[in-house]
Design a protein around this motif. Sequence first.
Motif, short mmCIF file in Angstrom:
data_model
loop_
_atom_site.label_atom_id
_atom_site.label_comp_id
_atom_site.label_asym_id
_atom_site.label_seq_id
_atom_site.Cartn_x
_atom_site.Cartn_y
_atom_site.Cartn_z
N PRO A 1 26.84 -11.07 48.78
CA PRO A 1 27.47 -9.75 48.70
C PRO A 1 27.98 -9.38 47.32
O PRO A 1 28.65 -8.35 47.20
N GLY A 2 27.68 -10.16 46.30
CA GLY A 2 28.10 -9.83 44.95
C GLY A 2 29.52 -10.25 44.65
O GLY A 2 30.28 -10.61 45.56
N THR A 3 29.83 -10.21 43.36
CA THR A 3 31.19 -10.59 42.96
C THR A 3 32.01 -9.32 42.72
O THR A 3 31.48 -8.33 42.20
N PRO A 4 33.28 -9.36 43.07
CA PRO A 4 34.10 -8.17 42.87
C PRO A 4 34.25 -7.83 41.38
O PRO A 4 34.40 -8.73 40.55
N SER A 5 34.16 -6.57 41.04
CA SER A 5 34.36 -6.13 39.65
C SER A 5 35.70 -5.42 39.49
O SER A 5 36.09 -5.07 38.39
N VAL A 6 36.36 -5.20 40.62
CA VAL A 6 37.67 -4.51 40.58
C VAL A 6 38.67 -5.43 41.28
O VAL A 6 38.42 -5.86 42.41
N THR A 7 39.75 -5.72 40.60
CA THR A 7 40.67 -6.72 41.14
C THR A 7 41.66 -6.15 42.16
O THR A 7 42.12 -6.85 43.03
N GLN A 8 41.99 -4.90 42.02
CA GLN A 8 42.92 -4.30 43.00
C GLN A 8 42.52 -2.86 43.29
O GLN A 8 41.82 -2.23 42.49
N LYS A 9 42.99 -2.37 44.44
CA LYS A 9 42.65 -1.00 44.81
C LYS A 9 43.17 -0.04 43.75
O LYS A 9 44.36 -0.08 43.40
N PRO A 10 42.30 0.85 43.27
CA PRO A 10 42.77 1.76 42.22
C PRO A 10 43.68 2.87 42.74
O PRO A 10 44.50 3.40 41.99
N GLY A 11 43.54 3.21 44.02
CA GLY A 11 44.29 4.34 44.56
C GLY A 11 45.70 3.96 44.98
O GLY A 11 46.00 2.79 45.21
N ARG A 12 46.56 4.96 45.03
CA ARG A 12 47.95 4.74 45.46
C ARG A 12 48.25 5.57 46.69
O ARG A 12 49.33 6.13 46.83
N GLY A 13 47.27 5.71 47.57
CA GLY A 13 47.46 6.48 48.80
C GLY A 13 47.21 7.96 48.57
O GLY A 13 46.92 8.41 47.46
N GLY A 14 47.30 8.71 49.63
CA GLY A 14 47.10 10.16 49.53
C GLY A 14 45.63 10.54 49.44
O GLY A 14 44.76 9.77 49.86
N GLU A 15 45.38 11.71 48.89
CA GLU A 15 44.02 12.23 48.81
C GLU A 15 43.63 12.48 47.36
O GLU A 15 44.49 12.62 46.49
N MET A 16 42.34 12.55 47.14
CA MET A 16 41.82 12.89 45.82
C MET A 16 40.61 13.80 46.01
O MET A 16 39.64 13.41 46.64
N ASP A 17 40.71 15.02 45.48
CA ASP A 17 39.61 15.98 45.64
C ASP A 17 38.50 15.68 44.66
O ASP A 17 38.76 15.37 43.49
N THR A 18 37.27 15.81 45.14
CA THR A 18 36.12 15.58 44.28
C THR A 18 35.14 16.73 44.45
O THR A 18 35.18 17.45 45.44
N PHE A 19 34.24 16.87 43.49
CA PHE A 19 33.28 17.98 43.48
C PHE A 19 31.93 17.38 43.11
O PHE A 19 31.77 16.84 42.02
N THR A 20 30.99 17.46 44.03
CA THR A 20 29.69 16.85 43.73
C THR A 20 28.57 17.68 44.35
O THR A 20 28.81 18.73 44.95
N ILE A 21 27.36 17.20 44.23
CA ILE A 21 26.18 17.98 44.53
C ILE A 21 25.42 17.35 45.70
O ILE A 21 25.57 16.16 45.96
N THR A 22 24.66 18.15 46.43
CA THR A 22 23.77 17.55 47.43
C THR A 22 22.39 18.19 47.32
O THR A 22 22.28 19.37 47.03
N TRP A 23 21.36 17.39 47.53
CA TRP A 23 19.99 17.89 47.46
C TRP A 23 19.40 18.17 48.83
O TRP A 23 18.38 18.81 48.96
N GLY A 24 20.03 17.65 49.84
CA GLY A 24 19.44 17.82 51.17
C GLY A 24 20.45 18.41 52.13
O GLY A 24 21.33 19.18 51.75
N ALA A 25 20.30 18.05 53.40
CA ALA A 25 21.22 18.54 54.42
C ALA A 25 22.63 18.04 54.08
O ALA A 25 22.80 16.96 53.50
N PRO A 26 23.64 18.80 54.44
CA PRO A 26 25.01 18.36 54.10
C PRO A 26 25.36 17.06 54.81
O PRO A 26 25.07 16.91 55.99
N PRO A 27 25.97 16.13 54.09
CA PRO A 27 26.34 14.86 54.72
C PRO A 27 27.56 15.04 55.62
O PRO A 27 28.34 15.97 55.45
N LYS A 28 27.71 14.13 56.59
CA LYS A 28 28.94 14.16 57.37
C LYS A 28 29.99 13.32 56.64
O LYS A 28 29.66 12.48 55.81
N LEU A 29 31.24 13.57 56.97
CA LEU A 29 32.32 12.93 56.22
C LEU A 29 33.17 12.04 57.12
O LEU A 29 32.89 11.91 58.32
N ALA A 30 34.20 11.45 56.53
CA ALA A 30 34.99 10.43 57.25
C ALA A 30 35.52 10.94 58.58
O ALA A 30 35.49 10.22 59.59
#
Lengths: 559, 295
Positions: free
Chosen positions: A83-112
């Motif tokens: 499964p590979g070696t971890p490259s990140v030692t701790q979770k970068p997030g501190r809870g809450g949400e983070m908005d992102t903006f990205t692109i899709t080429w096909g049908a819209p993906p479903k989310l969490a």
Amino acid sequence: MTTITRRSALALGAGAAGSLALAACSNEGRGVPPGQDPGPSGGNGGSPETLQLPTTVPLPEIEGVSLSSVPGVPPAFTSLPHPGTPSVTQKPGRGGEMDTFTITWGAPPKLAEDGNKWHQAINEALGVALNPVIVPAQTFGDKLVTTIAGGDIPEITTNEPSYRGRSARKYMPQGVFHDLREFLGGDKVLKYPNLSMIPAPAWENSRIGGALYGVPCCRNETVGGTIAYRQDWAERGGFGDRPANLDDFRKWLKALQEGGGDGTYVTATLDQTLSMCGLQVHKVCNNWTVDGGKLVKDHETEEYEAGLAFARQMFADGLVHPNMVQLTPNPAEYRGQFYAGTVAMTNQNLDGYFGPNGELAQLSQRDADAKAEIMVPPGHDGGSGSVYPDLGFYCMLSIPSSVTDPDRIDEILGVINFLAAPMGSSEYFLVHNGVEGHNYTVEDGQIVPTTDEEIRRESFLSQLGAFTQGFYFAGAPADHALQAQKVAEEMVPAFVADPTVGLDSEASFSKGDALSTIVNDYEVGIVTGRREMSELEEMRKRWRDGGGDEMRGEFEEQL
Amino acid sequence: MATRPLWMEKPHPIAQALKVALLAVTVVVMLYPFIHVIAVSFSDSTKYTPGDLLLLPKGFTTEAYKLVLNGAVVPRALLVSIGVTVVGTLVNMVFTVTMAYGLTQTKRVPGSRFVLLIVLFSMLFSAGIIPNYLLVKGLGMIDTYWSLIIPGTISAFNLVVIRNFFMNIPEELLDAARIDGAGELQILGRVVLPLSKAVIAVIALFYGVAHWNAFFGAMLYLNDTKMWPVQLVLRQYVLQAEPLPGAQLEPSQVAITPHTVQMAVLVLATVPILVVYPFLQRYFTKGVLTGAIKG
């Protein structure tokens, strides 16, 4: 989402209508007090002149990697240690949400919230819930500009300043996004180890006006400039060897058609006919060339004229599909002609030939006996033809300057660091392949993606996770990566650089698309015989008078 | 002896044959794209080569429809489009008809001519993408279905068409209703609208088709992909922008959707609006006949 002020938003709206001056007057939302000069970078302090590009450290060597002896050729991964070696030692997030903006080429993906396990796992691993705004590729530029104007700019925003997001490029130096040199310049990047592995060309080529408005999603520089062709046709036509020069190339093209039989053609599109068989073979420069300190556009050169004449002759000789004009903008159709055995050649990016959905696999599914190979077009006087290197990145992940809290910026960069995980790391599998046992399985050490259409819709990161550092094809035979690397070894020595990369010209923003259309119209007309070769001079004049000379002048000032 | 007009003479057989041939060619030209799309949608994706022209499916299969309808995206998008089209058209008609009626009462509504000028002005100049976006955002309609309905509530062109139709209704009829004690809304509902079914049907169809075909507003104003209407989904399937060279993405995005699936989505996105036409056909015919009798 973070919010820039109404004043900034209105300034951008006005900028869209052509008033850059108003936008330039607005300092609000740039992270500096109103009235204080933010500097040309628009960053949060630090002199732009002293800011450095981030340092680059080498990729770690992992099991299964094949390094080329040719400098500049990306590594090939026949398998990845799972499964590979971890490259990140701790979770970068501190809870809450983070908005992102990205692109899709096909049908819209479903989310969490719809039960997307991949998204849920990413959120869990990051320690923050990604809240993606997903934009259709065709209208990405419009959506990006309106989002910027609206002021609610997601904290991680995908920018494509050289592609679909060109319309937003001119706003970047106006202080909408942070100049990341302030946070990542020099050795500061070492705090984010995965970002420090981004190759230097990607950092260099992603600068706009010298500043760094996003983390470049790095990729190989070996992208376009090769052709896939039917080797079995060439052999049947009596020319099974690779053509070595222009004379050979002419004979080889005819052999391809003879080997294919009646009703077959060698090329299907203008790109294949003019760019590959004409311009690359005649070693035309990459966009511009510098001659005595002056810039010369590609179509102003003698090599271009020779390449154009060659493509015109190909069409006259019946080597080109008669529906070339209709096929050119329709990849599904011109590739379909290749799979169906009507056309001898197709072109793709180098990665696109390989893998379970690549051109070679598609051809084999339609015709198991077909034999196709990939090559760099030969040079007219021997050796390789010209190959134009990619920028080394596709899009960049930007942080809006309305985010002013240094801790939040650090958190966002930590998330981007996670998404940029290198091949061979455990984060890489999660970002690129999803959850093991659900989105993919591992068989004989190889990743096998699911074929369930509903589960495939869970792929949602798109450009947010588009960091690649070499050749690896999940679900494909191990030797595909080595084959791709072998072709790359032909490409890299033939690279011809574009001297205007990283330079900006106002005329290119305002007139570039219209000028490209004029040139394209003439090229189509001349190649298909509807226009005379002598009209090339008229095309050059229209291009120069229509803004080409203006563009040249603006670039030359920055050389 | 009075001769019959030229157009009432029995046509010459050759002229008749030419007309039939011309009409037949027109029908084929109009129908063939539909036949091709339907044939491809029922074809086996491994046997059909993009670019081939079909009259019948190649290797008949309903796999493409199963794939599309078993997924969550297209059925949901169809429901969204139907909802937006029905509600949007109702809203459009209520506001357009009432405003058009108000603008016919030039003597009773002060400033109505000025209002009409403002309406006509909006036909010549539009605000542009960014100001519209800022307005919709300012009204709090981002990520709501109202963003697809409210910005185009009244089309100036449709308003002018309806107003002109209303202007042809004899004022004496309206006065008679007023003498009988009817209010303006009663006059509109019981006198004007029953006399205007043809134009109402045509304008409702214009609005309905516009809502059904709209994708740009959804692209700009809807961040939640679950709210996408079918035209935006269809656009994704059919136009399917090529991932630009070298963009090595996840396997699901590298795979190009088969043409058969694209055509199945196209058929599903076209059929609902086609179904509406036959129901409105008689109003079109009636409208034409009424015009003919009035001369």
